[in-house]
Write a protein that holds these residues in place. Structure first.
Motif, PDB file in Angstrom:
ATOM      1  N   HIS A  52       0.941  -1.289  -0.079  1.00  0.00           N
ATOM      2  CA  HIS A  52      -0.043  -0.050  -0.046  1.00  0.00           C
ATOM      3  C   HIS A  52       0.952   1.267   0.065  1.00  0.00           C
ATOM      4  CE1 HIS A  52      -3.284   2.950   0.824  1.00  0.00           C
ATOM      5  NE2 HIS A  52      -2.286   3.310   1.823  1.00  0.00           N
ATOM      6  N   THR A  53       1.803   1.366   0.738  1.00  0.00           N
ATOM      7  CA  THR A  53       2.800   2.565   1.064  1.00  0.00           C
ATOM      8  C   THR A  53       3.352   2.522  -0.257  1.00  0.00           C
ATOM      9  OG1 THR A  53       3.160   2.072   3.206  1.00  0.00           O
ATOM     10  CG2 THR A  53       4.636   3.320   2.342  1.00  0.00           C
ATOM     11  N   LEU A  54       3.693   1.707  -1.346  1.00  0.00           N
ATOM     12  CA  LEU A  54       4.459   1.720  -2.333  1.00  0.00           C
ATOM     13  C   LEU A  54       3.491   1.717  -3.501  1.00  0.00           C
ATOM     14  CD1 LEU A  54       6.857  -1.220  -1.951  1.00  0.00           C
ATOM     15  CD2 LEU A  54       7.413   1.069  -2.121  1.00  0.00           C
ATOM     16  N   GLY A  55       2.142   2.092  -3.092  1.00  0.00           N
ATOM     17  CA  GLY A  55       1.065   2.190  -4.319  1.00  0.00           C
ATOM     18  C   GLY A  55       0.896   1.021  -4.972  1.00  0.00           C
ATOM     19  N   ALA A  56       1.166  -0.169  -4.626  1.00  0.00           N
ATOM     20  CA  ALA A  56       0.847  -1.366  -5.311  1.00  0.00           C
ATOM     21  C   ALA A  56      -0.114  -2.399  -4.610  1.00  0.00           C
ATOM     22  CB  ALA A  56       2.410  -1.891  -5.767  1.00  0.00           C
ATOM     23  N   ALA A  57      -0.911  -1.896  -3.665  1.00  0.00           N
ATOM     24  CA  ALA A  57      -1.517  -3.009  -2.914  1.00  0.00           C
ATOM     25  C   ALA A  57      -2.830  -3.460  -3.687  1.00  0.00           C
ATOM     26  CB  ALA A  57      -1.995  -2.506  -1.458  1.00  0.00           C
ATOM     27  N   PRO A  58      -3.263  -4.885  -3.466  1.00  0.00           N
ATOM     28  CA  PRO A  58      -4.448  -5.255  -4.327  1.00  0.00           C
ATOM     29  C   PRO A  58      -5.653  -4.529  -3.329  1.00  0.00           C
ATOM     30  CG  PRO A  58      -3.462  -6.894  -3.017  1.00  0.00           C
ATOM     31  CD  PRO A  58      -2.460  -5.737  -2.911  1.00  0.00           C
ATOM     32  N   ASP A  59      -6.789  -4.552  -4.170  1.00  0.00           N
ATOM     33  CA  ASP A  59      -8.194  -4.213  -3.154  1.00  0.00           C
ATOM     34  C   ASP A  59      -8.312  -5.000  -2.092  1.00  0.00           C
ATOM     35  OD1 ASP A  59      -8.810  -2.166  -5.170  1.00  0.00           O
ATOM     36  OD2 ASP A  59      -9.918  -3.601  -6.442  1.00  0.00           O
TER      37      ASP A  59
END
Length: 90
Positions: A52-59
Motif C-alpha cells: 500500500h505504501t508503495l502504491g501497489a496493494a491489491p483491493d
C-alpha cells in the motif's frame, strides 16, 4: 516483521531511493506473489501495508477474506493518509 528486513529481502537494500526502477518493479511483483501465498494473517497484513505504501496493494476484498482484516487495512490507510505517506492506487 521488521521493515528494513523486508526492504532488504525484496529490494536488496533498506534505502528505496537506491533501487533502480526495474528492480523496484521486480521487488513489488515478488511481494505481490508472496502476499497471495502467505497464510499468516499478521505477515499478510504487513506485506499488504508495505505494498500500500508503495502504491501497489491489491483491493481490500482481494487481499483480505476476513472483514476484521479489511477494517484494519482501512484504518491503516486512514492513518497513512494522515501521516503524509503517499496514497495507494486503491
Amino acid at each position: 516483521m521488521d521493515l528494513d528486513d523486508q526492504l532488504r529481502r525484496y529490494f536488496g537494500t533498506a534505502d528505496l531511493s537506491a533501487v533502480p526502477p526495474q528492480a523496484l518493479a521486480a521487488g513489488i511483483e515478488k511481494m505481490q506473489v508472496d502476499l497471495g501465498l502467505e497464510r499468516d494473517r499478521a505477515r499478510r497484513f504487513a506485506l499488504w501495508a508495505l505494498l500500500h505504501t508503495l502504491g501497489a496493494a491489491p483491493d481490500l476484498d482481494i487481499a483480505f477474506k476476513d472483514e476484521a482484516d479489511r477494517d484494519a487495512a482501512r484504518n491503516f490507510m486512514d492513518l497513512a493518509e494522515g501521516s503524509g505517506l503517499p496514497p495507494s492506487s486503491d
